[in-house]
Scaffold this active site. Structure first.
Site, PDB file in Angstrom:
ATOM      1  N   LEU A 122     -21.404   1.064  -4.171  1.00 45.80           N
ATOM      2  CA  LEU A 122     -22.569   0.872  -3.317  1.00 45.80           C
ATOM      3  C   LEU A 122     -22.842   2.067  -2.403  1.00 45.80           C
ATOM      4  O   LEU A 122     -23.634   1.961  -1.462  1.00 45.80           O
ATOM      5  CB  LEU A 122     -22.399  -0.408  -2.487  1.00 45.80           C
ATOM      6  CG  LEU A 122     -22.459  -1.697  -3.307  1.00 45.80           C
ATOM      7  CD1 LEU A 122     -22.015  -2.891  -2.480  1.00 45.80           C
ATOM      8  CD2 LEU A 122     -23.865  -1.923  -3.870  1.00 45.80           C
ATOM      9  N   THR A 123     -22.226   3.208  -2.700  1.00 51.82           N
ATOM     10  CA  THR A 123     -22.592   4.450  -2.005  1.00 51.82           C
ATOM     11  C   THR A 123     -23.609   5.266  -2.801  1.00 51.82           C
ATOM     12  O   THR A 123     -24.172   6.228  -2.285  1.00 51.82           O
ATOM     13  CB  THR A 123     -21.357   5.343  -1.769  1.00 51.82           C
ATOM     14  OG1 THR A 123     -20.857   5.810  -3.045  1.00 51.82           O
ATOM     15  CG2 THR A 123     -20.256   4.591  -1.031  1.00 51.82           C
ATOM     16  N   GLY A 124     -23.790   4.910  -4.059  1.00 42.99           N
ATOM     17  CA  GLY A 124     -24.714   5.628  -4.922  1.00 42.99           C
ATOM     18  C   GLY A 124     -24.104   6.789  -5.671  1.00 42.99           C
ATOM     19  O   GLY A 124     -24.767   7.402  -6.514  1.00 42.99           O
ATOM     20  N   LYS A 125     -22.826   7.096  -5.410  1.00 42.89           N
ATOM     21  CA  LYS A 125     -22.263   8.302  -6.015  1.00 42.89           C
ATOM     22  C   LYS A 125     -22.016   8.178  -7.517  1.00 42.89           C
ATOM     23  O   LYS A 125     -21.814   9.194  -8.194  1.00 42.89           O
ATOM     24  CB  LYS A 125     -20.972   8.714  -5.302  1.00 42.89           C
ATOM     25  CG  LYS A 125     -19.840   7.707  -5.367  1.00 42.89           C
ATOM     26  CD  LYS A 125     -18.672   8.207  -4.523  1.00 42.89           C
ATOM     27  CE  LYS A 125     -17.548   7.201  -4.404  1.00 42.89           C
ATOM     28  NZ  LYS A 125     -16.471   7.671  -3.500  1.00 42.89           N
ATOM     29  N   TYR A 180       0.825  -1.204   0.000  1.00 44.56           N
ATOM     30  CA  TYR A 180       0.000   0.000   0.000  1.00 44.56           C
ATOM     31  C   TYR A 180       0.860   1.256   0.000  1.00 44.56           C
ATOM     32  O   TYR A 180       1.944   1.261   0.559  1.00 44.56           O
ATOM     33  CB  TYR A 180      -0.904   0.031   1.238  1.00 44.56           C
ATOM     34  CG  TYR A 180      -1.995  -0.999   1.265  1.00 44.56           C
ATOM     35  CD1 TYR A 180      -2.328  -1.752   0.137  1.00 44.56           C
ATOM     36  CD2 TYR A 180      -2.704  -1.251   2.433  1.00 44.56           C
ATOM     37  CE1 TYR A 180      -3.328  -2.708   0.185  1.00 44.56           C
ATOM     38  CE2 TYR A 180      -3.713  -2.202   2.483  1.00 44.56           C
ATOM     39  CZ  TYR A 180      -4.021  -2.932   1.368  1.00 44.56           C
ATOM     40  OH  TYR A 180      -5.013  -3.874   1.425  1.00 44.56           O
ATOM     41  N   LEU A 200     -18.241  -1.698   0.342  1.00 44.23           N
ATOM     42  CA  LEU A 200     -18.919  -0.692  -0.477  1.00 44.23           C
ATOM     43  C   LEU A 200     -18.513  -0.762  -1.943  1.00 44.23           C
ATOM     44  O   LEU A 200     -18.833   0.135  -2.725  1.00 44.23           O
ATOM     45  CB  LEU A 200     -18.642   0.713   0.083  1.00 44.23           C
ATOM     46  CG  LEU A 200     -19.252   0.990   1.461  1.00 44.23           C
ATOM     47  CD1 LEU A 200     -18.815   2.355   1.986  1.00 44.23           C
ATOM     48  CD2 LEU A 200     -20.769   0.906   1.421  1.00 44.23           C
ATOM     49  N   SER A 256     -13.788  -4.380   1.001  1.00 47.18           N
ATOM     50  CA  SER A 256     -14.574  -3.704  -0.045  1.00 47.18           C
ATOM     51  C   SER A 256     -16.082  -3.890   0.128  1.00 47.18           C
ATOM     52  O   SER A 256     -16.789  -4.215  -0.831  1.00 47.18           O
ATOM     53  CB  SER A 256     -14.131  -4.169  -1.439  1.00 47.18           C
ATOM     54  OG  SER A 256     -12.824  -3.756  -1.729  1.00 47.18           O
ATOM     55  N   PHE A 313     -15.723  -0.389  -3.643  1.00 48.26           N
ATOM     56  CA  PHE A 313     -14.957   0.760  -4.149  1.00 48.26           C
ATOM     57  C   PHE A 313     -15.846   1.962  -4.437  1.00 48.26           C
ATOM     58  O   PHE A 313     -15.587   2.749  -5.345  1.00 48.26           O
ATOM     59  CB  PHE A 313     -14.162   0.365  -5.394  1.00 48.26           C
ATOM     60  CG  PHE A 313     -12.723   0.010  -5.097  1.00 48.26           C
ATOM     61  CD1 PHE A 313     -11.672   0.699  -5.677  1.00 48.26           C
ATOM     62  CD2 PHE A 313     -12.418  -1.022  -4.227  1.00 48.26           C
ATOM     63  CE1 PHE A 313     -10.354   0.380  -5.399  1.00 48.26           C
ATOM     64  CE2 PHE A 313     -11.112  -1.360  -3.939  1.00 48.26           C
ATOM     65  CZ  PHE A 313     -10.067  -0.658  -4.525  1.00 48.26           C
ATOM     66  N   GLY A 314     -16.916   2.102  -3.676  1.00 46.89           N
ATOM     67  CA  GLY A 314     -17.789   3.266  -3.818  1.00 46.89           C
ATOM     68  C   GLY A 314     -19.018   3.042  -4.662  1.00 46.89           C
ATOM     69  O   GLY A 314     -19.940   3.872  -4.648  1.00 46.89           O
TER      70      GLY A 314
END
Length: 365
Positions: free
Chosen positions: A253-256, A65, A248, A246, A250-251
């Site tokens: 599942l946030t709706g964005k 990382y 979400l 993960s 990688f985002g």
């Protein structure tokens, strides 16, 4: 700076035991792979401070990382954590710290020149991580991905013709056992692993009196539930805990990304999928992954929830999951993710989740 430390009296989380090890952690783990790429050291330290204040006692990182992996940021996340530990006397002893040794190169020669992962590689990587983290011991040391050729990171088919394994599992276990015996590691785990791998690591450990894997860190979310296709039974029967990463997606599942898509002028600025082509080429960038996410995100809204609440509550409450790894880029995101804890999903919503999965399966497997 005085940092409140988690305790049984102040933490809102009941501790969970990791496998058959002595490690006990909160059911939410703070993932740190954005530290050193999207998140500066000062921002990372603020996130870490607040996480501890909120009762988080479990941190996960890795030698490779920050992500996306680049030569320039290799080891940066561990280094940022090491600086934080040095500036917060006493906090390290209150936390369970997990990190990972990278598997075979996968196109990252800056990790190691050889294409494998020998016993010497494992020892050298552990020593380097200890130095960057400024600690004497790693609580949970994980193999980031198998040394064997297996379908991981979105690949779904095993091809024996591609097998190039150089280090038997027994040799890997012996190397990890040496680290445990030396007091550098308390418990061991795997990541991105298969049912065969889990069984073989446990079988050989028991046969040869070597450390037994406590955990497997695998992807698990509404759009990636492959863990439930048999690996969950394997781990349940063998007493190995799932660390779900993960949650979400990688985002997704946030709706964005629901309205804008993952790339183009309207895509969210600074978000991982829209910002990094290397991420879009993975499972998260598949059109089917976004289509599936939008279905679940709308289900959340139809039931008075945000997409984030639905996705995290799903992971937080599944029997298969010991601890859910959340990755954030701000304190605000951290607060949002932690506030979801305690949310339950109705039987009707859970049934609809399963109905959608039956229709679209696991596009981000």
């Amino acid at each position: 700076m005085s940092i409140p430390t988690p305790s049984s009296s102040s933490s809102p989380f009941a501790p969970v035991r990791l496998g058959q090890s002595e490690l006990q952690v909160a059911p939410i783990c703070l993932g740190t792979m954005t530290f050193g790429e999207q998140v500066s050291q000062d921002q990372a330290h603020a996130i870490l401070d607040r996480a501890v204040e909120r009762g988080i006692d479990f941190l996960d990182t890795a030698e490779m990382y920050a992500v996306p992996a680049r030569k320039e940021t290799y080891g940066a996340t561990e280094t940022i954590l090491g600086h934080w530990f040095s500036r917060r006397p006493g906090v390290r002893q209150k936390l369970v710290l997990a990190t990972k040794v990278a598997g075979p190169s996968r196109g990252m020669p800056w990790v190691r020149e050889s294409g494998g992962m020998t016993a010497a590689d494992i020892e050298a990587s552990c020593n380097a991580s200890l130095k960057r983290l400024r600690t004497d011991v790693i609580d949970l040391y994980q193999i980031h991905w198998p040394e064997r050729h297996v379908p991981v990171f979105g690949n779904i088919y095993y091809d024996p013709a591609k097998e190039r394994s150089q280090t038997p599992i027994l040799e890997q276990l012996e190397a990890l056992g040496k680290l445990v015996k030396a007091g550098k590691v308390r418990a061991i785990g795997l990541s991105n692993e298969t049912p065969y791998g889990v069984h073989e690591f446990v079988r050989l450990a028991e046969q040869h009196g070597l450390p037994r894997v406590a955990t497997v860190q695998n992807v698990y979310s509404l759009i990636s539930r492959g863990h439930e296709n048999g690996l969950d039974e394997t781990m349940h029967r063998l007493g190995v805990s799932l660390l779900a990463y993960s949650p979400l997606a990688f985002g997704l599942l946030t709706g964005k990304y629901d309205q804008s898509g993952i790339e183009g002028p309207d895509a969210p600025k600074g978000a991982r999928i829209s910002s990094y082509e290397s991420v879009r080429k993975q499972r998260w960038g598949r059109p089917d992954s976004l289509r599936a996410a939008k279905r679940y995100n709308q289900l959340a809204r139809d039931n008075g929830l945000t997409p984030t609440q639905l996705a995290l509550a799903f992971c937080y409450t599944k029997w298969q999951v010991a601890s859910t790894i959340i990755g954030v880029t701000s304190v605000a995101q951290l607060e949002e993710d932690l506030d979801v804890y305690g949310t339950t999903l109705s039987p009707e919503v859970l049934a609809e989740i399963d109905r959608i999965r039956w229709e679209i399966r696991d596009p981000a497997a």
